[in-house]
Design a protein around this motif. Structure first.
Motif, mmCIF file in Angstrom:
data_model
loop_
_atom_site.group_PDB
_atom_site.id
_atom_site.type_symbol
_atom_site.label_atom_id
_atom_site.label_comp_id
_atom_site.label_asym_id
_atom_site.label_seq_id
_atom_site.Cartn_x
_atom_site.Cartn_y
_atom_site.Cartn_z
ATOM 1 N N THR A 245 0.832 -1.210 0.000
ATOM 2 C CA THR A 245 0.000 0.000 0.000
ATOM 3 C C THR A 245 0.863 1.256 0.000
ATOM 4 O OG1 THR A 245 -1.801 -1.130 1.174
ATOM 5 C CG2 THR A 245 -1.766 1.277 1.258
ATOM 6 N N GLN A 246 1.859 1.291 0.859
ATOM 7 C CA GLN A 246 2.733 2.463 0.959
ATOM 8 C C GLN A 246 3.505 2.709 -0.335
ATOM 9 O OE1 GLN A 246 5.765 2.101 3.939
ATOM 10 N NE2 GLN A 246 6.521 4.182 3.663
ATOM 11 N N ILE A 247 4.091 1.658 -0.869
ATOM 12 C CA ILE A 247 4.919 1.798 -2.075
ATOM 13 C C ILE A 247 4.072 2.186 -3.289
ATOM 14 C CG2 ILE A 247 6.285 0.490 -3.752
ATOM 15 C CD1 ILE A 247 7.945 1.173 -1.413
ATOM 16 N N LEU A 248 2.908 1.554 -3.459
ATOM 17 C CA LEU A 248 2.089 1.837 -4.640
ATOM 18 C C LEU A 248 1.444 3.211 -4.568
ATOM 19 C CD1 LEU A 248 0.408 -1.600 -5.445
ATOM 20 C CD2 LEU A 248 2.286 -0.458 -6.637
ATOM 21 N N ASN A 249 1.108 3.674 -3.369
ATOM 22 C CA ASN A 249 0.593 5.050 -3.245
ATOM 23 C C ASN A 249 1.642 6.053 -3.697
ATOM 24 O OD1 ASN A 249 -2.117 5.006 -2.359
ATOM 25 N ND2 ASN A 249 -1.485 4.402 -0.308
ATOM 26 N N LYS A 250 2.885 5.808 -3.324
ATOM 27 C CA LYS A 250 3.983 6.684 -3.740
ATOM 28 C C LYS A 250 4.168 6.610 -5.259
ATOM 29 C CE LYS A 250 7.618 6.706 -1.093
ATOM 30 N NZ LYS A 250 8.951 6.397 -0.461
ATOM 31 N N TYR A 251 4.051 5.392 -5.812
ATOM 32 C CA TYR A 251 4.190 5.194 -7.259
ATOM 33 C C TYR A 251 3.103 5.962 -8.011
ATOM 34 C CZ TYR A 251 3.835 2.689 -11.737
ATOM 35 O OH TYR A 251 3.751 2.366 -13.069
ATOM 36 N N VAL A 252 1.850 5.844 -7.563
ATOM 37 C CA VAL A 252 0.732 6.518 -8.240
ATOM 38 C C VAL A 252 0.894 8.032 -8.169
ATOM 39 C CG1 VAL A 252 -1.756 6.938 -8.168
ATOM 40 C CG2 VAL A 252 -0.892 4.610 -7.944
ATOM 41 N N LEU A 253 1.283 8.536 -7.010
ATOM 42 C CA LEU A 253 1.472 9.982 -6.858
ATOM 43 C C LEU A 253 2.534 10.497 -7.819
ATOM 44 C CD1 LEU A 253 1.300 10.442 -2.973
ATOM 45 C CD2 LEU A 253 -0.308 11.352 -4.674
ATOM 46 N N ALA A 254 3.602 9.745 -7.984
ATOM 47 C CA ALA A 254 4.676 10.161 -8.895
ATOM 48 C C ALA A 254 4.220 10.120 -10.344
ATOM 49 C CB ALA A 254 5.898 9.273 -8.698
ATOM 50 N N CYS A 255 3.541 9.023 -10.715
ATOM 51 C CA CYS A 255 3.155 8.832 -12.121
ATOM 52 C C CYS A 255 2.025 9.764 -12.556
ATOM 53 C CB CYS A 255 2.748 7.379 -12.361
ATOM 54 S SG CYS A 255 4.105 6.213 -12.167
ATOM 55 N N GLU A 256 1.138 10.107 -11.632
ATOM 56 C CA GLU A 256 0.019 10.988 -11.985
ATOM 57 C C GLU A 256 0.326 12.443 -11.647
ATOM 58 O OE1 GLU A 256 -3.554 9.465 -10.253
ATOM 59 O OE2 GLU A 256 -3.711 7.880 -11.777
ATOM 60 N N GLY A 257 1.489 12.664 -11.060
ATOM 61 C CA GLY A 257 1.919 14.023 -10.751
ATOM 62 C C GLY A 257 2.967 14.478 -11.743
ATOM 63 N N PRO A 258 4.221 14.553 -11.306
ATOM 64 C CA PRO A 258 5.293 15.058 -12.185
ATOM 65 C C PRO A 258 5.490 14.247 -13.467
ATOM 66 C CG PRO A 258 6.017 14.982 -9.891
ATOM 67 C CD PRO A 258 4.700 14.282 -9.940
ATOM 68 N N LEU A 259 5.164 12.950 -13.426
ATOM 69 C CA LEU A 259 5.416 12.099 -14.598
ATOM 70 C C LEU A 259 4.179 11.899 -15.481
ATOM 71 C CD1 LEU A 259 7.738 9.301 -13.175
ATOM 72 C CD2 LEU A 259 8.339 11.139 -14.744
ATOM 73 N N GLN A 260 3.123 12.651 -15.213
ATOM 74 C CA GLN A 260 1.904 12.479 -16.007
ATOM 75 C C GLN A 260 2.195 12.738 -17.482
ATOM 76 O OE1 GLN A 260 -1.356 14.975 -14.826
ATOM 77 N NE2 GLN A 260 -2.871 13.516 -15.556
ATOM 78 N N GLY A 261 1.712 11.817 -18.329
ATOM 79 C CA GLY A 261 1.943 11.953 -19.756
ATOM 80 C C GLY A 261 3.268 11.414 -20.237
ATOM 81 N N GLN A 262 4.033 10.782 -19.323
ATOM 82 C CA GLN A 262 5.344 10.246 -19.677
ATOM 83 C C GLN A 262 5.321 8.748 -19.958
ATOM 84 O OE1 GLN A 262 8.087 12.304 -20.080
ATOM 85 N NE2 GLN A 262 6.517 13.877 -19.807
#
Length: 277
Positions: A245-262
């Motif tokens: 849960t902890q790791i995937l929440n961090k992953y989603v935040l990164a991918c849908e935040g600064p890395l969105q569209g990458q």
């Protein structure tokens, strides 16, 4: 002290010449493999160094080159296992052999240069790679096993042990570099970069590692409740639900935040989170 230095040199020299024999044997199977070619080139350089009576003051560089040879040779062997879809009979032994090979540089660095931190001897990137390769190997193996439902019914505890070992290696990979603390005099003008570094995300491989950990934790949660052997040793067991849960929440935040569209997809991560949470 002089005797210790000579002993260190002899041990590393012996391993280098043993690897040379192994590399030559593997190259007889596939002469044009880039990784084996690179390993062979480095081994030629290392053999020449010893034949010319090189000094063991170059120990860190020797261990780094030796580590790169290990990484190249084992990469070829891993790819062969993946191409063969991890044969049931031979894979357990071969995987343990690969894990041992990928552990040896760290062990040798600690033994031959005891006065130095292992990460100082091998360097952060090589140490990260050693943990990543062990964890990724077990991830790929478990991914294959996860599709063999009948095998898992008979070997559930073995499956869970492989997952636990793989998650531990991948977590160690994420911990090799300390997260950058933004209040420690670090000035970063790119906010996205600052957020990545503060979370310990230094590369695409770190993000992929998070997804691998999340998937493996999901597989563990799916099967561990039915495992009597694993339940008997709770103190040794990772808290897969919390870690995933902890790791995937961090992953989603990164991918849908600064890395969105990458190009980073979060659908699988969100689906797993809906089950873990």
């Amino acid at each position: 002290m002089a005797d210790d230095c000579r002993r260190q040199g002899f041990e590393l020299e012996r391993r280098i010449f043993e690897l040379d024999i192994k590399c030559a044997s593997l190259r007889s199977e596939k002469q044009d493999d880039d990784y084996l070619q690179n390993a062979s080139t480095i081994l030629d350089k290392l053999k020449s160094f010893y034949r010319q009576g090189g000094e063991t003051s170059s120990l860190p560089k020797l261990l780094q080159d030796y580590t790169q040879v290990i990484l190249d040779i084992t990469f070829y062997e891993e790819n062969r296992l993946v191409d063969q879809e991890f044969p049931e009979d031979s894979s357990p032994f071969k995987i343990q052999q690969l894990l041992q090979d990928l552990t040896e540089p760290e062990v040798l660095a600690g033994r031959l240069a005891p006065a130095q931190e292992v990460q100082s001897v091998l360097g952060l990137e090589l140490l990260e790679c050693l943990y990543w390769r062990r964890g990724a190997l077990l991830y790929m193996y478990c991914h294959t096993l996860h599709q063999r439902k009948q095998w898992i019914k008979k070997n559930k505890d073995t499956f869970l042990k492989c997952i636990q070992e793989g998650v531990r290696y991948l977590m160690r990979m994420l911990q090799v570099r300390n997260s950058v603390k933004l209040n420690d005099g670090v000035v970063l003008h790119d906010t996205a970069t600052a957020n990545f570094l503060s979370e310990g995300i230094f590369s695409d491989t770190h993000l992929l590692t998070m997804m691998y950990i999340g998937e493996m934790c999901f597989w563990a949660v799916k099967y561990e409740d039915c495992s009597v052997d694993m339940m008997d040793r709770k103190e040794d067991r990772l808290q897969f639900r919390d870690i995933g849960t902890q790791i995937l929440n961090k992953y989603v935040l990164a991918c849908e935040g600064p890395l969105q569209g990458q190009g980073w997809n979060t659908e699988n991560a969100k689906e797993i989170l809906s089950i873990l949470q």
